[in-house]
Structures are given as structure tokens and as C-alpha cells.
Design an enzyme around this catalytic site. Structure first.
Site, PDB file in Angstrom:
ATOM      1  N   PHE A   1      13.466   3.531   0.831  1.00 45.15           N
ATOM      2  CA  PHE A   1      13.961   2.609   1.844  1.00 45.15           C
ATOM      3  C   PHE A   1      12.844   1.889   2.599  1.00 45.15           C
ATOM      4  O   PHE A   1      13.110   1.213   3.581  1.00 45.15           O
ATOM      5  CB  PHE A   1      14.848   3.351   2.854  1.00 45.15           C
ATOM      6  CG  PHE A   1      16.072   3.966   2.239  1.00 45.15           C
ATOM      7  CD1 PHE A   1      17.115   3.162   1.805  1.00 45.15           C
ATOM      8  CD2 PHE A   1      16.174   5.334   2.074  1.00 45.15           C
ATOM      9  CE1 PHE A   1      18.248   3.720   1.225  1.00 45.15           C
ATOM     10  CE2 PHE A   1      17.301   5.901   1.503  1.00 45.15           C
ATOM     11  CZ  PHE A   1      18.348   5.095   1.075  1.00 45.15           C
TER      12      PHE A   1
ATOM     13  N   ASP B   1      10.539  15.695   8.960  1.00 41.11           N
ATOM     14  CA  ASP B   1      10.162  15.229   7.624  1.00 41.11           C
ATOM     15  C   ASP B   1       8.646  15.339   7.446  1.00 41.11           C
ATOM     16  O   ASP B   1       8.003  14.446   6.901  1.00 41.11           O
ATOM     17  CB  ASP B   1      10.618  13.786   7.418  1.00 41.11           C
ATOM     18  CG  ASP B   1      10.652  13.391   5.940  1.00 41.11           C
ATOM     19  OD1 ASP B   1      10.744  14.293   5.082  1.00 41.11           O
ATOM     20  OD2 ASP B   1      10.590  12.186   5.647  1.00 41.11           O
TER      21      ASP B   1
ATOM     22  N   LYS C   1       5.190  -1.820   8.091  1.00 35.08           N
ATOM     23  CA  LYS C   1       6.227  -1.025   7.422  1.00 35.08           C
ATOM     24  C   LYS C   1       7.568  -1.758   7.500  1.00 35.08           C
ATOM     25  O   LYS C   1       8.115  -1.955   8.580  1.00 35.08           O
ATOM     26  CB  LYS C   1       6.314   0.348   8.103  1.00 35.08           C
ATOM     27  CG  LYS C   1       7.388   1.280   7.581  1.00 35.08           C
ATOM     28  CD  LYS C   1       7.337   2.582   8.367  1.00 35.08           C
ATOM     29  CE  LYS C   1       8.454   3.521   7.997  1.00 35.08           C
ATOM     30  NZ  LYS C   1       8.421   4.777   8.796  1.00 35.08           N
TER      31      LYS C   1
ATOM     32  N   ILE D   1       0.825  -1.215   0.000  1.00 33.61           N
ATOM     33  CA  ILE D   1       0.000   0.000   0.000  1.00 33.61           C
ATOM     34  C   ILE D   1       0.856   1.261   0.000  1.00 33.61           C
ATOM     35  O   ILE D   1       0.338   2.372  -0.052  1.00 33.61           O
ATOM     36  CB  ILE D   1      -0.951   0.025   1.217  1.00 33.61           C
ATOM     37  CG1 ILE D   1      -0.167  -0.113   2.532  1.00 33.61           C
ATOM     38  CG2 ILE D   1      -1.996  -1.070   1.097  1.00 33.61           C
ATOM     39  CD1 ILE D   1      -1.034   0.003   3.778  1.00 33.61           C
ATOM     40  N   GLY D   2       2.177   1.091   0.050  1.00 40.14           N
ATOM     41  CA  GLY D   2       3.086   2.237   0.010  1.00 40.14           C
ATOM     42  C   GLY D   2       4.484   1.779  -0.319  1.00 40.14           C
ATOM     43  O   GLY D   2       4.921   0.719   0.140  1.00 40.14           O
TER      44      GLY D   2
ATOM     45  N   VAL E   1       5.413  -0.522   2.573  1.00 44.30           N
ATOM     46  CA  VAL E   1       4.337  -0.685   3.549  1.00 44.30           C
ATOM     47  C   VAL E   1       3.318  -1.684   2.998  1.00 44.30           C
ATOM     48  O   VAL E   1       2.868  -1.545   1.852  1.00 44.30           O
ATOM     49  CB  VAL E   1       3.649   0.661   3.867  1.00 44.30           C
ATOM     50  CG1 VAL E   1       2.569   0.464   4.935  1.00 44.30           C
ATOM     51  CG2 VAL E   1       4.677   1.686   4.338  1.00 44.30           C
TER      52      VAL E   1
END
Length: 460
Positions: free
Chosen positions: A155, A270, A172, A150-151, A158
Site C-alpha cells: 500500500f 508493526d 511516502k 527507494i521502497g 517511497v
């Protein structure tokens, strides 16, 4: 005659001996006669008794220590058993009382241990951070199937997974190796195991099985804010104005919590639209603390560090000097506000010259009413309150000021956004077209932030 006298002396013991030098010498060596040399002096008695007393005391102290250690060992074994009853072959994370983000992870038996055994009060919803084996997460994700991705970033990958208790989770997986990867992993476990807020994505557990490093989070079904702003054409509708305002407020509250309600303050470092996730009701929560840094006790949490983050979101003073403060996060938040306002990405080299960098293009236009109207995301199709638009533009202008001192605190941003969200249902006020309303709202922002940096005369 001599013999007779000796015999008499022997036969009649009651007769007193005749005092003489010879008899004195004889009596001195007779064993049956008591004398003063058989009595031990008091000094000698003390010399004998004192060491014995000291030895007895030392033995008593040693016995007490041994008993206390056995009692402590019994208590710890009891705690381990109770933890094992909650989570069979796993262990619970013991949180640090103070975050040490420079320390390397201490992994023993698949468990990541913190420092002091201090329990942080948490809400009833918080279930505790659990430890998972790699095998368990393989099962949860169907062996990390591509269909469950899903992501995907440089680096990090997910996955959507279903845990053993039926909970849907986002898993993750970190691919960054070396000290930096270990540091990012440790920071997230360390921070999120003790910081619980409805505006932060909840961490359910982690895996430190051999070389594998994975983090397990609550599942956010509507994905990232970035996807809904910039990639909605694929399968979803664009976010409406009211949802954008709520997202702006929720994410502002997340930063307010990190900056104002933790000690020392936490700087996300971030903050960006891809790290803002949306739940089933499109309420926003902040995600990804791998680059987070704790500030000092000084104002704004000033620290000096390596420049890390995402191009387009970095505050200019941080990018050029490495000096990081909570105001660096405020700048990044301002960039996200501009994304919500304009629908543009922070850096886009496909745009005409002068429009590549969102902040450079937008900042001169944010205090001009006509230009603000021209900047609005076309996908909104005019369905927004012009009064709110002016205030959002004014807040964004303050947050992306080149000088950090001119940027507001996140507390001020939150207080400016609350009235806008509360009034979402009042249509008569939402779509006011009057110039007076826009100018008045601009002045309110000036008063809230105690600044004259925004020129409200251009709102006419």
C-alpha cells in the site's frame, strides 16, 4: 347684587375665596392650583429606573464581548500572517495534546488540523511539520519517477525527492483507500508531529491535497535493516558485528522511548527489520507508525484491538486474542534480534521442515552454547565476540518467550546492551574465548531480568 359680588371676586384676586361646596368643586379643577397627585411615589421611580439599569448593564457586557472577539480575531490573523511568512501558501500542523487515533482526519484547505493548540517542546533540530501541495511533491520527485523509487510495499511507495529548500527527503505515498488508509495517515501525522526522538525517523511534512495522502520524512541513505541483513549480496557488504550491536541498541531505545517516555504509552504494532532505517553512519531509527496504537493507563498499556501486523513478528497472545500490550512490541524486537544473530528471515518456507518459523526453530537452541554457535549468520565469518553472542542470544530468548509476563521491559534490554556497545573498541575483551566469560554473562542476564527462564548450565 349677585353680579356685583362675582365682579369683585374677579377683580381682587388676593381676597381669599369663600369656602363653599361650589368653590371647592371649582378650585379642584383649576389648572393653576398645585395638589398632592402631581408627586410620583418612590415605588414608581424604582420600577422605571431598575429596567433601565439592567438594559445598560447588558449593553455594556455585550460591548465587552464584541471587543474581546475583535481582539482575538486580530491576534489570530497576526498568527496566520506569521505562519504564512514562514511557509508561503502552506500551514503548520497544530498538534493534539492527546492522540485520538480513532478520529478521522479533519482536512480543510489542504491542511490537516489537530485538536487543542498545544505546542510540544522539541529539540533544536526539529524544524516543524510543514504542509506541501501535491504539485510541489511532483516537482521534488520528477513527477514521481520510477528512477526515484527507494521502497515499494503493498500500500506504500517511497520516493527520493529534493524539496524546494534543497533538502533531500523520503516521500511516502499511501495508496490504501477508505477509512483504514485515512486512519493510518492521521496516526503518523498525529504521532510524529509531537514525538521527537533521535531514535525515530523525523517527519518533515505531509500532503493532504484532495485525495492525495503523502508523508515527507528525513532521508536515510543506507535504507532498511532488512535489506542489509537479507539482500546484501546485491551491492553491499554484510553488516559487521559491531554495527549489529549498535542497531540493536538504537532500535531498543526507540521502543523504550515509545513505551516508557510517552503518556499514554505508544505501541508500534508493526516493529520489524524493514521498519528500521539506517543513516549515513549506520545508526538506526524506527519508521512507519501507520499501525501504531496508544495504550491505556494500566500496566503494559493493555488494549484490545484488531490483529494487524506482519506474519512472523506477531506475539502469540496478540495473534490469537487481539490483546495488545507493550510486551507485543518486545516480542517483535526479539524476532529482529534473531535476524541480526542468524541472518534468517522470520518465515521461510524454503527451509527444511522444522525451520520454517525462525522463533520456533531458534528458541530451544538459544540457551545451548554449541547450538548458538551453529546458528550465527555465516556472513559474519566468525568475526564476533563469543561473550557478546551469548548475551544477545539470552536477551533474544527472553524477548520471544511465549508468555508475555516473562518478557523483559525495553528499559532492561537497553541497559543490558549498553555495556556491549561501549566496549566495542576493547579487542582484548571482545574476542574472549573462555567458557567462564560466557557463563558469567548468561548469569548477568538472569540477574538483570530477575528470571531463571534461561538455563545457563548449557553454556558450558
Amino acid at each position: 347684587m349677585f353680579v356685583l359680588m362675582e365682579t369683585n371676586t374677579t377683580v381682587i384676586p388676593a381676597s381669599p375665596p369663600v369656602p363653599s361646596a361650589e368653590n371647592d368643586t371649582h378650585n379642584h379643577h383649576h389648572p393653576s392650583q398645585p395638589h398632592h397627585h402631581d408627586i410620583i411615589p418612590p415605588t414608581n421611580i424604582l420600577i422605571i429606573i431598575l429596567p433601565i439599569t439592567i438594559i445598560i448593564l447588558l449593553l455594556s457586557i455585550l460591548l465587552i464581548i464584541v471587543m474581546l472577539r475583535r481582539l482575538k480575531s486580530t491576534k489570530n490573523n497576526g498568527n496566520r500572517k506569521s505562519n504564512n511568512s514562514i511557509n508561503k501558501n502552506n500551514c503548520m500542523f497544530i498538534a493534539h495534546s492527546t492522540i485520538n487515533i480513532n478520529a478521522s482526519p479533519n482536512v480543510k484547505g489542504g491542511c490537516l488540523y489537530g485538536g487543542n493548540s498545544v505546542r510540544i517542546p522539541s529539540s533544536g533540530k526539529f524544524r516543524g511539520v510543514q504542509v506541501f501541495t501535491y504539485k510541489e511533491l511532483e516537482v521534488a520527485t520528477d513527477k514521481f519517477s520510477e528512477a526515484n523509487v527507494i521502497g515499494n510495499e503493498e500500500f506504500v511507495v517511497v520516493y527520493r525527492g529534493i524539496l524546494r529548500d534543497g533538502t533531500v527527503a523520503a516521500i511516502k505515498m499511501l495508496h490504501r483507500e477508505g477509512k483504514q488508509g485515512e486512519r493510518a495517515f492521521r496516526i503518523e501525522v498525529d504521532l510524529l508531529s509531537r514525538l521527537q526522538s533521535p531514535y525515530l525517523v523525523e517527519m518533515l511534512g505531509y500532503c493532504a491535497d484532495q485525495h492525495h495522502r503523502l508523508l515527507i520524512f528525513e532521508f536515510m541513505p543506507n535504507g532498511t535493516l532488512q535489506h542489509h541483513i537479507h539482500h546484501f549480496l546485491n551491492h553491499s557488504r554484510p553488516l559487521n558485528w559491531g554495527t549489529r550491536l549498535r542497531v540493536a541498541l538504537d532500535s531498543a531505545r526507540a521502543l523504550e522511548f515509545l513505551h516508557e517516555h510517552t503518556l499514554p504509552s505508544v505501541i508500534h504494532r508493526d516493529f520489524k527489520s524493514s521498519n528500521i532505517l539506517l543513516d549515513q553512519n549506520f545508526r538506526a531509527k524506527v519508521f512507519d507508525f501507520g499501525l501504531a496504537k496508544t495504550g491505556s493507563d494500566k500496566i503494559n498499556g493493555l488494549v484490545s484491538t484488531r490483529v494487524l501486523g506482519t506474519t512472523g513478528y506477531l506475539a502469540p497472545e496478540y495473534a490469537s486474542t487481539g490483546i495488545l500490550t507493550t510486551k507485543s512490541d518486545v516480542y517483535s524486537y526479539g524476532v529482529v534480534l534473531l535476524e541480526l544473530l542468524t541472518g534468517r528471515v522470520p518465515v521461510d518456507t524454503k527451509r527444511p521442515p522444522g525451520e520454517h518459523v525462525l522463533v520456533s526453530w531458534a528458541l530451544p537452541r538459544l540457551t545451548n552454547r554449541q547450538q548458538v554457535m551453529e546458528m550465527v549468520d555465516p556472513s559474519l565469518k566468525g568475526q564476533y565476540s563469543k561473550k557478546d553472542l551469548i548475551q544477545i542470544a539470552a536477551i533474544a530468548a527472553m524477548c520471544v518467550q511465549p508468555e508475555a509476563d516473562y518478557r523483559p521491559l525495553m528499559t532492561d534490554v537497553v541497559q543490558s546492551l549498553i555495556p556491549l556497545v561501549k566496549n566495542l573498541s576493547s579487542n582484548s575483551l571482545r574476542f574472549s574465548q573462555t567458557v567462564f566469560a560466557t557463563v558469567d554473562n548468561c548469569v548477568q542476564v538472569q540477574m538483570r531480568f530477575k528470571t531463571k527462564m534461561i538455563d545457563c548450565s548449557n553454556m558450558v
